[in-house]
Design a protein around this motif. Structure first.
Motif, mmCIF file in Angstrom:
data_model
loop_
_atom_site.group_PDB
_atom_site.id
_atom_site.type_symbol
_atom_site.label_atom_id
_atom_site.label_comp_id
_atom_site.label_asym_id
_atom_site.label_seq_id
_atom_site.Cartn_x
_atom_site.Cartn_y
_atom_site.Cartn_z
ATOM 1 N N ASP A 72 82.120 39.751 3.352
ATOM 2 C CA ASP A 72 80.749 38.673 3.868
ATOM 3 C C ASP A 72 79.554 39.205 3.280
ATOM 4 O OD1 ASP A 72 80.201 41.063 5.180
ATOM 5 O OD2 ASP A 72 80.187 40.260 7.225
ATOM 6 N N LYS A 73 79.327 40.103 2.346
ATOM 7 C CA LYS A 73 78.099 40.128 1.560
ATOM 8 C C LYS A 73 77.024 40.575 2.377
ATOM 9 C CE LYS A 73 79.734 37.383 -2.276
ATOM 10 N NZ LYS A 73 79.503 36.168 -3.144
ATOM 11 N N THR A 74 77.238 41.221 3.406
ATOM 12 C CA THR A 74 76.081 41.818 4.182
ATOM 13 C C THR A 74 76.007 43.412 3.989
ATOM 14 O OG1 THR A 74 77.920 42.388 6.063
ATOM 15 C CG2 THR A 74 76.667 40.303 6.188
ATOM 16 N N ALA A 75 76.786 44.200 3.199
ATOM 17 C CA ALA A 75 76.608 45.420 3.146
ATOM 18 C C ALA A 75 77.262 45.961 1.691
ATOM 19 C CB ALA A 75 77.281 46.127 4.090
ATOM 20 N N VAL A 76 76.665 46.948 0.866
ATOM 21 C CA VAL A 76 77.333 47.343 -0.185
ATOM 22 C C VAL A 76 77.563 48.833 0.010
ATOM 23 C CG1 VAL A 76 75.030 47.667 -1.531
ATOM 24 C CG2 VAL A 76 77.244 47.541 -2.763
ATOM 25 N N THR A 77 78.751 49.427 -0.427
ATOM 26 C CA THR A 77 78.818 50.768 -0.137
ATOM 27 C C THR A 77 79.178 51.566 -1.676
ATOM 28 O OG1 THR A 77 80.175 50.583 1.949
ATOM 29 C CG2 THR A 77 80.542 52.547 0.623
ATOM 30 N N THR A 118 77.355 55.952 0.369
ATOM 31 C CA THR A 118 76.230 55.493 1.151
ATOM 32 C C THR A 118 76.433 53.951 1.105
ATOM 33 O OG1 THR A 118 74.821 57.050 0.200
ATOM 34 C CG2 THR A 118 73.723 55.124 1.001
ATOM 35 N N THR A 119 76.185 53.321 2.334
ATOM 36 C CA THR A 119 76.221 52.000 2.698
ATOM 37 C C THR A 119 74.886 51.471 3.057
ATOM 38 O OG1 THR A 119 78.676 52.233 3.542
ATOM 39 C CG2 THR A 119 77.259 50.336 4.147
ATOM 40 N N PHE A 120 74.413 50.282 2.049
ATOM 41 C CA PHE A 120 73.045 49.723 2.274
ATOM 42 C C PHE A 120 73.592 48.292 3.045
ATOM 43 C CE2 PHE A 120 73.090 52.290 -1.481
ATOM 44 C CZ PHE A 120 72.041 52.936 -1.252
ATOM 45 N N ASN A 121 73.116 48.231 4.264
ATOM 46 C CA ASN A 121 73.246 47.005 5.165
ATOM 47 C C ASN A 121 72.020 46.249 5.080
ATOM 48 O OD1 ASN A 121 75.635 48.031 6.451
ATOM 49 N ND2 ASN A 121 74.344 49.615 7.263
ATOM 50 N N PHE A 122 72.640 44.570 4.749
ATOM 51 C CA PHE A 122 71.393 43.866 4.301
ATOM 52 C C PHE A 122 70.890 42.927 5.391
ATOM 53 C CE2 PHE A 122 73.848 44.151 0.144
ATOM 54 C CZ PHE A 122 72.718 44.903 -0.434
ATOM 55 N N GLN A 123 69.769 42.543 5.409
ATOM 56 C CA GLN A 123 69.253 41.496 6.349
ATOM 57 C C GLN A 123 68.571 40.440 5.630
ATOM 58 O OE1 GLN A 123 69.180 41.264 10.077
ATOM 59 N NE2 GLN A 123 68.788 39.338 9.032
ATOM 60 N N TRP A 124 69.035 39.043 5.927
ATOM 61 C CA TRP A 124 68.598 38.239 5.114
ATOM 62 C C TRP A 124 67.549 37.477 5.721
ATOM 63 C CZ3 TRP A 124 69.537 36.870 0.323
ATOM 64 C CH2 TRP A 124 70.677 37.716 -0.459
ATOM 65 N N GLN A 125 66.611 36.675 5.131
ATOM 66 C CA GLN A 125 65.518 35.929 5.483
ATOM 67 C C GLN A 125 65.489 34.607 4.891
ATOM 68 O OE1 GLN A 125 62.237 38.698 5.087
ATOM 69 N NE2 GLN A 125 62.280 39.237 7.316
ATOM 70 N N THR A 126 65.116 33.426 5.512
ATOM 71 C CA THR A 126 64.796 32.265 4.569
ATOM 72 C C THR A 126 63.233 32.343 4.309
ATOM 73 O OG1 THR A 126 64.280 31.193 6.514
ATOM 74 C CG2 THR A 126 66.280 30.813 5.547
ATOM 75 N N CYS A 127 62.895 31.762 3.331
ATOM 76 C CA CYS A 127 61.377 31.842 2.642
ATOM 77 C C CYS A 127 61.082 30.178 2.914
ATOM 78 C CB CYS A 127 61.383 32.197 1.238
ATOM 79 S SG CYS A 127 62.053 33.593 0.712
#
Length: 212
Positions: free
Chosen positions: A57-62, A201-210
């Motif tokens: 779901d493209k919310t995190a990259v490990t 290491t897992t980077f968990n993303f947070q999306w925002q609209t501009c």
């Protein structure tokens, strides 16, 4: 003993875009986002020892490392006390969106004699931006071999964010180190090539609209 020493991200967008933008949280990652490349450089990530997986779901990259370790002790060269790795992610960001790192999960293995310490530290920033985020952890001996896992979480309002709707580069500079300066006869290691071999290491993303 485990301590999370710092977990701070500061809000930043590209200098020409940031003053005019307002952001809100979308419900899901937008279509069109992708990690397009991964560059690695450093003593802790020689060629062929590092790989990444972007979840469905493209919310995190490990990112997983097989050679990212540090060790100290009698007979161990000083150069092995510290290893470093620079990760450079090429990122495709769809129009109208920006993203930041909401949290980072670390997993690894360590063994420390009495008064021997281990530390892991990372800096995060987007290419062309001056603001960066830092996270750091400290492990204290004695520990007779153990897995470790922890999470650094970041307030969305103070997250380092990508330029709005632009392909960009996310840089992550990390190092691991072990010190036996308080016990010269003691030894220790962090994420060695035995038992649980990989530092992940897992980077968990947070999306925002501009919005202009």
């Amino acid at each position: 003993m485990f301590k999370s020493l710092a977990c701070l991200f500061a809000l930043a967008t590209a200098a020409i875009a940031a003053p005019a933008l307002q952001v809100e949280i979308p419900s899901a990652p937008p279509p069109g986002f992708n990690i397009t490349s991964l560059g690695v450089l450093g003593t802790g990530c020689p060629p062929g020892s590092t790989y990444y997986v972007l979840n469905a779901d493209k919310t995190a990259v490990t990112v997983t490392f097989s050679e990212f370790f540090a060790e100290a002790g009698p007979g161990i060269p000083i150069r092995n006390n510290r290893k470093a790795c620079q990760l450079t992610f090429g990122v495709s960001v769809p129009p109208g969106f920006t993203f930041g790192i909401a949290s980072v999960d670390y997993r690894g293995y360590y063994q420390l004699d009495n008064k021997v310490t281990a530390q892991q530290q990372s800096y995060y920033y987007f290419q062309g931006q001056l603001v960066q985020a830092t996270s750091s952890s400290l492990l204290n001996g004695p520990v007779d071999g153990a897995d470790y896992t922890y999470r650094d979480s970041f307030d969305l309002v103070s997250t380092v964010t990508s330029p709005c709707g632009q392909s960009t580069v996310l840089n992550v500079n990390s190092d691991v180190r072990v010190s036996n300066s308080a016990n010269s006869k003691g030894s220790g290691y962090l994420a060695t090539d035995s038992i649980d071999t990989s530092l992940s290491t897992t980077f968990n993303f947070q999306w925002q609209t501009c919005k202009p």
